[in-house]
Design a protein around this motif. Sequence first.
Motif, PDB file in Angstrom:
ATOM      1  N   UNK A  60      -4.226   0.082   2.672  1.00  0.00           N
ATOM      2  CA  UNK A  60      -5.404   0.163   1.664  1.00  0.00           C
ATOM      3  C   UNK A  60      -6.112   1.360   1.829  1.00  0.00           C
ATOM      4  N   UNK A  61      -6.455   1.753   2.904  1.00  0.00           N
ATOM      5  CA  UNK A  61      -7.388   2.744   3.206  1.00  0.00           C
ATOM      6  C   UNK A  61      -6.552   3.990   3.002  1.00  0.00           C
ATOM      7  N   UNK A  62      -5.538   4.361   3.382  1.00  0.00           N
ATOM      8  CA  UNK A  62      -4.487   5.262   2.865  1.00  0.00           C
ATOM      9  C   UNK A  62      -4.452   5.493   1.343  1.00  0.00           C
ATOM     10  N   UNK A  63      -4.602   4.251   0.471  1.00  0.00           N
ATOM     11  CA  UNK A  63      -4.498   4.497  -1.026  1.00  0.00           C
ATOM     12  C   UNK A  63      -5.887   4.941  -1.413  1.00  0.00           C
ATOM     13  N   UNK A 104      -1.395  -9.627 -11.735  1.00  0.00           N
ATOM     14  CA  UNK A 104      -2.178  -8.974 -12.553  1.00  0.00           C
ATOM     15  C   UNK A 104      -3.110  -7.991 -12.062  1.00  0.00           C
ATOM     16  N   UNK A 105      -3.523  -8.261 -10.968  1.00  0.00           N
ATOM     17  CA  UNK A 105      -4.527  -7.557 -10.166  1.00  0.00           C
ATOM     18  C   UNK A 105      -3.934  -6.259  -9.746  1.00  0.00           C
ATOM     19  N   UNK A 106      -2.670  -6.133  -9.201  1.00  0.00           N
ATOM     20  CA  UNK A 106      -1.965  -4.900  -9.011  1.00  0.00           C
ATOM     21  C   UNK A 106      -1.926  -4.036 -10.117  1.00  0.00           C
ATOM     22  N   UNK A 107      -1.407  -4.708 -11.246  1.00  0.00           N
ATOM     23  CA  UNK A 107      -1.135  -3.740 -12.401  1.00  0.00           C
ATOM     24  C   UNK A 107      -2.505  -3.352 -12.811  1.00  0.00           C
ATOM     25  N   UNK A 108      -3.474  -4.001 -12.766  1.00  0.00           N
ATOM     26  CA  UNK A 108      -4.985  -3.507 -13.114  1.00  0.00           C
ATOM     27  C   UNK A 108      -5.531  -2.418 -12.360  1.00  0.00           C
ATOM     28  N   UNK A 109      -5.135  -2.633 -11.061  1.00  0.00           N
ATOM     29  CA  UNK A 109      -5.547  -1.530 -10.127  1.00  0.00           C
ATOM     30  C   UNK A 109      -4.840  -0.322 -10.304  1.00  0.00           C
ATOM     31  N   UNK A 110      -3.625  -0.349 -10.717  1.00  0.00           N
ATOM     32  CA  UNK A 110      -2.736   0.752 -11.148  1.00  0.00           C
ATOM     33  C   UNK A 110      -3.269   1.474 -12.487  1.00  0.00           C
ATOM     34  N   UNK A 111      -3.494   0.635 -13.279  1.00  0.00           N
ATOM     35  CA  UNK A 111      -3.948   1.260 -14.830  1.00  0.00           C
ATOM     36  C   UNK A 111      -5.428   1.956 -14.294  1.00  0.00           C
ATOM     37  N   UNK A 146       5.833  10.798 -14.253  1.00  0.00           N
ATOM     38  CA  UNK A 146       6.078   9.544 -14.297  1.00  0.00           C
ATOM     39  C   UNK A 146       6.423   9.367 -12.516  1.00  0.00           C
ATOM     40  N   UNK A 147       7.518  10.038 -12.117  1.00  0.00           N
ATOM     41  CA  UNK A 147       7.772  10.111 -10.835  1.00  0.00           C
ATOM     42  C   UNK A 147       6.717  10.247  -9.793  1.00  0.00           C
ATOM     43  N   UNK A 148       5.856  11.122  -9.934  1.00  0.00           N
ATOM     44  CA  UNK A 148       4.668  11.189  -9.198  1.00  0.00           C
ATOM     45  C   UNK A 148       3.666  10.177  -9.250  1.00  0.00           C
ATOM     46  N   UNK A 149       3.477   9.380 -10.342  1.00  0.00           N
ATOM     47  CA  UNK A 149       2.507   8.326 -10.483  1.00  0.00           C
ATOM     48  C   UNK A 149       3.304   6.812  -9.562  1.00  0.00           C
ATOM     49  N   UNK A 150       4.531   6.985  -9.825  1.00  0.00           N
ATOM     50  CA  UNK A 150       5.029   5.807  -8.998  1.00  0.00           C
ATOM     51  C   UNK A 150       5.222   6.209  -7.473  1.00  0.00           C
ATOM     52  N   UNK A 151       5.463   7.395  -7.068  1.00  0.00           N
ATOM     53  CA  UNK A 151       5.387   7.723  -5.598  1.00  0.00           C
ATOM     54  C   UNK A 151       3.971   7.570  -5.113  1.00  0.00           C
ATOM     55  N   UNK A 152       3.001   7.927  -5.915  1.00  0.00           N
ATOM     56  CA  UNK A 152       1.732   8.118  -5.378  1.00  0.00           C
ATOM     57  C   UNK A 152       1.100   6.792  -5.203  1.00  0.00           C
ATOM     58  N   UNK A 153       1.189   6.035  -6.326  1.00  0.00           N
ATOM     59  CA  UNK A 153       0.231   4.919  -6.785  1.00  0.00           C
ATOM     60  C   UNK A 153       1.145   3.510  -6.560  1.00  0.00           C
ATOM     61  N   UNK A 154       2.374   3.581  -7.347  1.00  0.00           N
ATOM     62  CA  UNK A 154       2.979   2.458  -7.483  1.00  0.00           C
ATOM     63  C   UNK A 154       3.463   1.694  -6.278  1.00  0.00           C
ATOM     64  N   UNK A 155       4.169   2.774  -5.445  1.00  0.00           N
ATOM     65  CA  UNK A 155       4.781   2.416  -4.183  1.00  0.00           C
ATOM     66  C   UNK A 155       3.602   1.818  -3.023  1.00  0.00           C
ATOM     67  N   UNK A 156       2.578   2.436  -3.374  1.00  0.00           N
ATOM     68  CA  UNK A 156       1.487   1.986  -2.371  1.00  0.00           C
ATOM     69  C   UNK A 156       0.774   0.538  -2.640  1.00  0.00           C
ATOM     70  N   UNK A 157       0.690   0.467  -4.038  1.00  0.00           N
ATOM     71  CA  UNK A 157       0.278  -0.794  -4.345  1.00  0.00           C
ATOM     72  C   UNK A 157       1.267  -2.007  -4.374  1.00  0.00           C
ATOM     73  N   UNK A 158       2.811  -1.796  -4.154  1.00  0.00           N
ATOM     74  CA  UNK A 158       3.500  -2.649  -3.941  1.00  0.00           C
ATOM     75  C   UNK A 158       3.358  -3.177  -2.504  1.00  0.00           C
ATOM     76  N   UNK A 159       3.039  -2.183  -1.536  1.00  0.00           N
ATOM     77  CA  UNK A 159       2.834  -2.429  -0.132  1.00  0.00           C
ATOM     78  C   UNK A 159       1.503  -3.513  -0.040  1.00  0.00           C
TER      79      UNK A 159
END
Length: 162
Positions: A60-63, A104-111, A146-159
């Motif tokens: 979370x701190x890294x994110x 929904x919280x993770x999706x909201x955080x990504x958006x 799209x790949x940058x968004x998924x790598x920088x934010x999406x992958x970290x939010x999944x963790x």
Amino acid sequence: MKRLLPHPALSAMLLVVWLLLANDVTAGGVVLGGIVALILPKFTRPFWPDRPRMRLGRSFIGYLAIVLFDIVVANFQVAWLILFRRNRDLRARWLVVPIELSTPEAITMLAGTISLTPGTVSADVSADGRFLLVHALDVADEAAEVARIRARYHARLQRIFA
């Protein structure tokens, strides 16, 4: 303890926001903010049946660090676009970002993260929650963005929300 503080993070955030809005830290302000921070989560408890499970450690701190860095960099990029390129050669695009976040919280955080970054805004989430529609101010390669968004934010939010 759960009865007194059903959502401790929400209570802490409410107290901090109360003090920031008051623009002055006084004993009365802290007491009144503390009362609001204790009572409001109790009244909103029925609307929060399940608290989201988050890992608030290094992930979370890294994110947060990456998001803050990206916000600063994007501010300079947008300023450069406005000052020097203006409307010439802007490549505004709509991006469809596939998402595999389960809550929904993770999706909201990504958006929210995407919207906080200057030059991009989240416009919609598909009804099934599998795609996010994003408008970007200047994109050379849609697939790379799209790949940058998924790598920088999406992958970290999944963790974080695993």
